[in-house]
Write a protein that holds these residues in place. Structure first.
Motif, PDB file in Angstrom:
ATOM      1  N   GLY A  76      79.332  36.801 -16.968  1.00 24.82           N
ATOM      2  CA  GLY A  76      79.432  36.623 -15.653  1.00 24.82           C
ATOM      3  C   GLY A  76      80.339  35.778 -14.851  1.00 24.82           C
ATOM      4  N   THR A  77      81.341  35.674 -15.590  1.00 26.81           N
ATOM      5  CA  THR A  77      82.436  34.803 -14.840  1.00 26.81           C
ATOM      6  C   THR A  77      83.752  35.413 -14.574  1.00 26.81           C
ATOM      7  OG1 THR A  77      83.156  33.991 -16.975  1.00 26.81           O
ATOM      8  CG2 THR A  77      81.611  32.469 -15.988  1.00 26.81           C
ATOM      9  N   GLY A  78      83.471  36.780 -14.701  1.00 26.45           N
ATOM     10  CA  GLY A  78      84.573  37.760 -14.390  1.00 26.45           C
ATOM     11  C   GLY A  78      84.299  38.368 -13.155  1.00 26.45           C
ATOM     12  N   CYS A  79      83.989  39.760 -13.165  1.00 22.48           N
ATOM     13  CA  CYS A  79      83.985  40.252 -11.843  1.00 22.48           C
ATOM     14  C   CYS A  79      82.532  40.041 -11.220  1.00 22.48           C
ATOM     15  CB  CYS A  79      84.027  41.854 -12.177  1.00 22.48           C
ATOM     16  SG  CYS A  79      82.592  42.846 -13.353  1.00 22.48           S
ATOM     17  N   GLY A  80      81.667  39.530 -11.934  1.00 21.85           N
ATOM     18  CA  GLY A  80      80.076  39.353 -11.318  1.00 21.85           C
ATOM     19  C   GLY A  80      79.240  40.419 -11.398  1.00 21.85           C
ATOM     20  N   ARG A  81      79.900  41.574 -11.911  1.00 20.52           N
ATOM     21  CA  ARG A  81      78.932  42.794 -11.989  1.00 20.52           C
ATOM     22  C   ARG A  81      77.574  42.678 -12.580  1.00 20.52           C
ATOM     23  NH1 ARG A  81      81.966  47.901 -13.327  1.00 20.52           N
ATOM     24  NH2 ARG A  81      83.147  46.246 -14.229  1.00 20.52           N
ATOM     25  N   CYS A  82      77.725  41.905 -13.686  1.00 17.22           N
ATOM     26  CA  CYS A  82      76.444  41.688 -14.782  1.00 17.22           C
ATOM     27  C   CYS A  82      75.480  40.510 -14.296  1.00 17.22           C
ATOM     28  CB  CYS A  82      76.969  41.486 -16.057  1.00 17.22           C
ATOM     29  SG  CYS A  82      78.248  39.904 -16.164  1.00 17.22           S
ATOM     30  N   CYS A 104      77.842  42.059 -20.318  1.00 18.12           N
ATOM     31  CA  CYS A 104      78.970  41.505 -19.884  1.00 18.12           C
ATOM     32  C   CYS A 104      80.455  42.224 -20.433  1.00 18.12           C
ATOM     33  CB  CYS A 104      79.327  39.995 -19.817  1.00 18.12           C
ATOM     34  SG  CYS A 104      80.631  39.473 -18.802  1.00 18.12           S
ATOM     35  N   LEU A 105      80.675  43.266 -19.730  1.00 16.79           N
ATOM     36  CA  LEU A 105      81.794  43.861 -20.159  1.00 16.79           C
ATOM     37  C   LEU A 105      83.102  43.218 -20.096  1.00 16.79           C
ATOM     38  CD1 LEU A 105      81.334  47.584 -18.991  1.00 16.79           C
ATOM     39  CD2 LEU A 105      80.847  46.644 -21.169  1.00 16.79           C
ATOM     40  N   CYS A 106      83.421  42.306 -19.200  1.00 17.16           N
ATOM     41  CA  CYS A 106      84.618  41.527 -19.077  1.00 17.16           C
ATOM     42  C   CYS A 106      84.581  40.673 -20.102  1.00 17.16           C
ATOM     43  CB  CYS A 106      84.637  40.630 -17.640  1.00 17.16           C
ATOM     44  SG  CYS A 106      84.734  41.855 -16.095  1.00 17.16           S
ATOM     45  N   ASN A 107      83.729  39.868 -20.628  1.00 12.55           N
ATOM     46  CA  ASN A 107      83.667  38.871 -21.605  1.00 12.55           C
ATOM     47  C   ASN A 107      83.285  39.331 -22.901  1.00 12.55           C
ATOM     48  OD1 ASN A 107      85.267  36.863 -19.954  1.00 12.55           O
ATOM     49  ND2 ASN A 107      83.302  36.824 -18.842  1.00 12.55           N
TER      50      ASN A 107
HETATM   51  S1  FES Z   1      80.771  42.507 -16.367  1.00 10.17           S
HETATM   52 FE1  FES Z   1      80.433  40.505 -16.754  1.00 10.17          FE
HETATM   53  S2  FES Z   1      81.767  39.293 -15.281  1.00 10.17           S
HETATM   54 FE2  FES Z   1      82.378  41.431 -15.274  1.00 10.17          FE
END
Ligand code: FES
Length: 74
Positions: A39-45, A8-11
Protein backbone atom coordinates in the motif's frame (compact mmCIF):
# COMPACT_ATOMS: atom_id res chain seq x y z
CA UNK A 1 -9.92 -16.04 -1.51
CA UNK A 2 -6.63 -17.36 -2.84
CA UNK A 3 -4.25 -16.43 -0.01
CA UNK A 4 -1.20 -16.40 -2.29
CA UNK A 5 -2.83 -13.94 -4.71
CA UNK A 6 -0.98 -10.65 -4.68
CA UNK A 7 -2.96 -7.86 -3.05
CA UNK A 8 -0.25 -5.24 -3.59
CA UNK A 9 1.28 -5.53 -7.02
CA UNK A 10 3.68 -2.63 -6.51
CA UNK A 11 5.40 -4.36 -3.58
CA UNK A 12 4.50 -7.99 -4.35
CA UNK A 13 2.63 -8.60 -1.09
CA UNK A 14 0.02 -11.37 -0.85
CA UNK A 15 -3.07 -11.67 1.36
CA UNK A 16 -1.25 -14.48 3.15
CA UNK A 17 1.66 -12.17 4.02
CA UNK A 18 -0.70 -9.46 5.24
CA UNK A 19 -2.51 -11.92 7.50
CA UNK A 20 0.79 -13.22 8.81
CA UNK A 21 1.99 -9.76 9.84
CA UNK A 22 -1.41 -9.08 11.43
CA UNK A 23 -1.07 -12.28 13.49
CA UNK A 24 2.43 -11.19 14.50
CA UNK A 25 1.04 -8.01 16.02
CA UNK A 26 0.92 -5.29 13.36
CA UNK A 27 -2.88 -5.11 13.76
CA UNK A 28 -3.39 -1.85 11.83
CA UNK A 29 -3.06 -0.67 8.24
CA UNK A 30 -0.08 1.45 9.29
CA UNK A 31 1.55 -1.62 10.82
CA UNK A 32 0.98 -3.66 7.68
CA UNK A 33 2.44 -0.86 5.58
CA UNK A 34 5.44 -0.48 7.85
CA UNK A 35 6.43 -4.14 7.85
CA UNK A 36 5.39 -5.27 4.37
CA UNK A 37 5.40 -2.00 2.37
CA UNK A 38 1.99 -3.04 1.01
CA UNK A 39 0.00 0.00 0.00
CA UNK A 40 2.97 2.35 -0.04
CA UNK A 41 3.30 2.55 -3.82
CA UNK A 42 0.42 3.66 -6.05
CA UNK A 43 -2.12 3.17 -3.24
CA UNK A 44 -4.57 1.23 -5.42
CA UNK A 45 -4.56 -1.74 -2.99
CA UNK A 46 -5.17 0.22 0.23
CA UNK A 47 -8.93 -0.44 0.16
CA UNK A 48 -8.35 -4.21 -0.04
CA UNK A 49 -5.67 -4.10 2.67
CA UNK A 50 -8.09 -2.14 4.82
CA UNK A 51 -10.78 -4.80 4.30
CA UNK A 52 -8.35 -7.57 5.33
CA UNK A 53 -7.27 -5.60 8.42
CA UNK A 54 -10.88 -4.83 9.43
CA UNK A 55 -11.92 -8.47 9.02
CA UNK A 56 -8.95 -9.58 11.13
CA UNK A 57 -9.78 -7.01 13.83
CA UNK A 58 -13.40 -8.18 13.90
CA UNK A 59 -12.28 -11.78 14.26
CA UNK A 60 -9.77 -10.89 16.99
CA UNK A 61 -11.38 -8.17 19.14
CA UNK A 62 -8.82 -8.72 21.91
CA UNK A 63 -5.87 -7.82 19.69
CA UNK A 64 -3.30 -9.80 17.74
CA UNK A 65 -2.65 -13.47 18.46
CA UNK A 66 1.00 -12.75 19.18
CA UNK A 67 2.49 -9.66 20.72
CA UNK A 68 5.87 -9.09 19.20
CA UNK A 69 7.56 -5.85 20.12
CA UNK A 70 8.32 -4.46 16.68
CA UNK A 71 10.07 -1.46 18.19
CA UNK A 72 12.91 -3.72 19.32
CA UNK A 73 13.17 -5.27 15.86
CA UNK A 74 14.16 -2.03 14.17
S1 FES B 1 -0.70 -2.03 -5.73
FE1 FES B 1 -0.20 -1.68 -3.65
S2 FES B 1 0.75 0.25 -3.63
FE2 FES B 1 0.36 -0.14 -5.73
Amino acid sequence: MNQKRLVCLCNQVSAQEIKKILRMGAFTIAGVQKFTAAGTGCGRCVREISAIVEKYQEEHPNGPQLRINFEKME
